[in-house]
Design an enzyme around this catalytic site. Structure first.
Site, mmCIF file in Angstrom:
data_model
loop_
_atom_site.group_PDB
_atom_site.id
_atom_site.type_symbol
_atom_site.label_atom_id
_atom_site.label_comp_id
_atom_site.label_asym_id
_atom_site.label_seq_id
_atom_site.Cartn_x
_atom_site.Cartn_y
_atom_site.Cartn_z
ATOM 1 N N GLU A 50 11.093 -23.308 91.577
ATOM 2 C CA GLU A 50 9.687 -23.066 91.256
ATOM 3 C C GLU A 50 8.968 -24.396 91.389
ATOM 4 O O GLU A 50 9.389 -25.401 90.818
ATOM 5 C CB GLU A 50 9.521 -22.538 89.831
ATOM 6 C CG GLU A 50 9.998 -21.111 89.636
ATOM 7 C CD GLU A 50 9.833 -20.649 88.204
ATOM 8 O OE1 GLU A 50 9.225 -21.381 87.390
ATOM 9 O OE2 GLU A 50 10.318 -19.558 87.883
ATOM 10 N N ASP A 61 0.866 -24.325 79.872
ATOM 11 C CA ASP A 61 1.837 -25.415 79.930
ATOM 12 C C ASP A 61 1.745 -26.337 78.722
ATOM 13 O O ASP A 61 0.653 -26.643 78.239
ATOM 14 C CB ASP A 61 1.617 -26.243 81.201
ATOM 15 C CG ASP A 61 1.878 -25.431 82.459
ATOM 16 O OD1 ASP A 61 2.861 -24.676 82.449
ATOM 17 O OD2 ASP A 61 1.100 -25.544 83.415
#
Length: 278
Positions: A50, A61
């Site tokens: 990824e 995040d």
């Protein structure tokens, strides 16, 4: 449509083991070092990569991956340069699946149709776009699948049976189950808590289910992999990279090896899950 992702998971199923999926940020800490890191990942045991698309407002995040994105943006990383990075990687590796992970805004600015053409040509296999819900499938998901790429959806601990069919409706490649409620790197994933949700997802869809968020150690990776079709590690690798940088945030002679060595240890953990199960 058969992508590298489909092929890789079929191979792993045949081998009787789970996938080890790694996340790193494109362009962190600089494009040249980033390319060397990405090249090192499959050699160290990564089955799927990824690749984060640097973005200024990454709402899902945690601090580590936010900082990685900012480091990449600081050295001039763009979505076009991210595709160039993948194109360079493909010169030596045409088998390892690469999934772009991030947010819709950079793709929208790039232009969806142009982006999908360029992504396919560069060697991208799938997308994980965390801020586009199923209600917006016409925006990117359906064009992505029409272009021959996988669109991978996130399911979370709060995705109940009423919501799950909508989440999974146009998902392909694999399902990404978020093991914790919150942002990346915020807590450790609990292997004992994922069996039921993974089984529940599998009752709705025949795709592999990979589990991520909160996996930091080989032991943790092994435990998660014993309950899922794959274990995803990102923050731990990003932290290993960060810890190898100099005081100015630049790569050192240790940077590529720091990520590669942790990748190898985590990969052994994932493979150990299958050895224990046999």
């Amino acid at each position: 449509m058969t992508t590298r992702i489909d092929t890789r998971f079929a191979e792993l199923k045949q081998a009787g083991r789970s996938a080890f999926v790694t996340f790193v940020m494109a362009g962190d800490p600089d494009p040249a070092t980033s390319l060397e890191i990405i090249k090192a990942l499959p050699k160290s045991g990564a089955d799927v990569i990824e690749l984060g698309m640097p973005f200024t407002d990454p709402m899902a995040d945690g601090p580590s991956i936010q900082a990685a994105g900012l480091r990449a943006l600081k050295v001039g990383m763009t979505l076009k340069k991210t595709l160039d990075l993948v194109r360079d990687f493909r010169k030596d590796d045409n088998a390892t699946p690469i999934v772009l992970m991030g947010y819709y805004n950079p793709i929208y600015i790039y232009g969806v149709d142009k982006f999908l053409v360029d992504a396919k040509a560069a060697g991208i296999d799938g997308l994980i776009i965390v801020d586009l819900p199923p209600e917006e499938d016409d925006e990117l998901c359906l064009p992505t699948m029409k272009a021959g790429l996988n669109f991978i959806r996130l399911a979370t601990p709060t995705t109940d049976d009423k919501r799950l069919p909508a989440v999974l409706a146009n998902t392909s490649g694999f399902v990404y189950y978020v093991a914790i409620t919150g942002i990346t790197g915020a807590a450790a994933a609990d292997a004992t808590a994922i069996s039921e949700p993974v089984a529940r997802i599998k009752r709705h869809i025949k795709l592999p289910v990979c589990v991520g968020f909160g996996i930091r150690t080989p032991e943790n990776a092994r435990d998660i992999a014993s309950h899922a079709d794959g274990a995803v590690v990102g923050t731990a690798l990003v932290d290993a990279l960060k810890d190898s940088l100099d005081a100015e945030g630049r790569a050192t002679a240790k940077t590529v090896n720091a990520v590669a060595e942790l990748t190898a240890a985590l990969a052994q953990g994932v493979k150990g899950a299958q050895q224990a199960a046999k």
